[in-house]
Design a protein around this motif. Structure first.
Motif, PDB file in Angstrom:
ATOM      1  N   LEU A  66     -20.031  10.359  -2.182  1.00  0.00           N
ATOM      2  CA  LEU A  66     -19.426  11.583  -1.649  1.00  0.00           C
ATOM      3  C   LEU A  66     -19.669  12.770  -2.580  1.00  0.00           C
ATOM      4  O   LEU A  66     -19.793  13.909  -2.112  1.00  0.00           O
ATOM      5  CB  LEU A  66     -17.931  11.378  -1.416  1.00  0.00           C
ATOM      6  CG  LEU A  66     -17.570  10.334  -0.364  1.00  0.00           C
ATOM      7  CD1 LEU A  66     -16.058  10.167  -0.273  1.00  0.00           C
ATOM      8  CD2 LEU A  66     -18.153  10.689   0.986  1.00  0.00           C
ATOM      9  N   ASP A  67     -19.751  12.506  -3.890  1.00  0.00           N
ATOM     10  CA  ASP A  67     -20.058  13.583  -4.839  1.00  0.00           C
ATOM     11  C   ASP A  67     -21.442  14.165  -4.560  1.00  0.00           C
ATOM     12  O   ASP A  67     -21.646  15.376  -4.600  1.00  0.00           O
ATOM     13  CB  ASP A  67     -19.993  13.069  -6.285  1.00  0.00           C
ATOM     14  CG  ASP A  67     -18.603  12.631  -6.697  1.00  0.00           C
ATOM     15  OD1 ASP A  67     -17.628  13.061  -6.047  1.00  0.00           O
ATOM     16  OD2 ASP A  67     -18.489  11.861  -7.671  1.00  0.00           O
ATOM     17  N   ASP A  70     -21.377  16.012  -1.136  1.00  0.00           N
ATOM     18  CA  ASP A  70     -20.657  17.272  -1.294  1.00  0.00           C
ATOM     19  C   ASP A  70     -21.556  18.321  -1.944  1.00  0.00           C
ATOM     20  O   ASP A  70     -21.593  19.478  -1.521  1.00  0.00           O
ATOM     21  CB  ASP A  70     -19.397  17.051  -2.132  1.00  0.00           C
ATOM     22  CG  ASP A  70     -18.538  18.289  -2.252  1.00  0.00           C
ATOM     23  OD1 ASP A  70     -18.167  18.851  -1.205  1.00  0.00           O
ATOM     24  OD2 ASP A  70     -18.236  18.690  -3.395  1.00  0.00           O
ATOM     25  N   LYS A  74     -22.821  21.772  -0.103  1.00  0.00           N
ATOM     26  CA  LYS A  74     -22.497  23.056  -0.721  1.00  0.00           C
ATOM     27  C   LYS A  74     -23.725  23.746  -1.315  1.00  0.00           C
ATOM     28  O   LYS A  74     -23.646  24.890  -1.727  1.00  0.00           O
ATOM     29  CB  LYS A  74     -21.450  22.874  -1.822  1.00  0.00           C
ATOM     30  CG  LYS A  74     -20.085  22.462  -1.300  1.00  0.00           C
ATOM     31  CD  LYS A  74     -19.005  22.489  -2.359  1.00  0.00           C
ATOM     32  CE  LYS A  74     -19.287  21.576  -3.512  1.00  0.00           C
ATOM     33  NZ  LYS A  74     -18.175  21.462  -4.458  1.00  0.00           N
TER      34      LYS A  74
END
Length: 97
Positions: A66-67, A70, A74
């Motif tokens: 998920l890091d 993300d 972004k």
């Protein structure tokens, strides 16, 4: 917090108080000191850690995907680079055997 172990010393349990001993503690457990509990804990962790393959050890330490996602969503290249660096550090820590 009192600590207890069984006669084989392959398990350590703790209770919030000595008053709970009769209610929650299985037979065969005796009270031990904090230092004894810590020694048993360290020995069990070392023995348990040696049972994992390099792949299992890696899987437990890799950062969350998920890091990465993300960072991609972004457009944060620094976050993506950190994720890749963290993954490479885990691979270096646990090389293929």
């Amino acid at each position: 917090m009192p600590h207890y172990t069984n006669t084989a010393q392959d398990e350590v349990r703790w209770l919030d108080s000595v008053d709970e001993e009769a209610q929650y503690l299985p037979q065969g457990f005796t009270q031990i000191t904090d230092a004894e509990a810590n020694t048993i804990r360290v020995n069990l962790q070392a023995a348990y850690a040696n049972t994992f393959t390099y792949a299992q050890k890696r899987a437990m330490e890799y950062p969350s995907m998920l890091d990465y996602i993300d960072g991609v969503v972004k457009g944060d290249q620094a976050q993506i680079d950190k994720y890749v660096a963290d993954c490479l550090a885990v691979k270096a820590k646990y090389p293929k055997s």
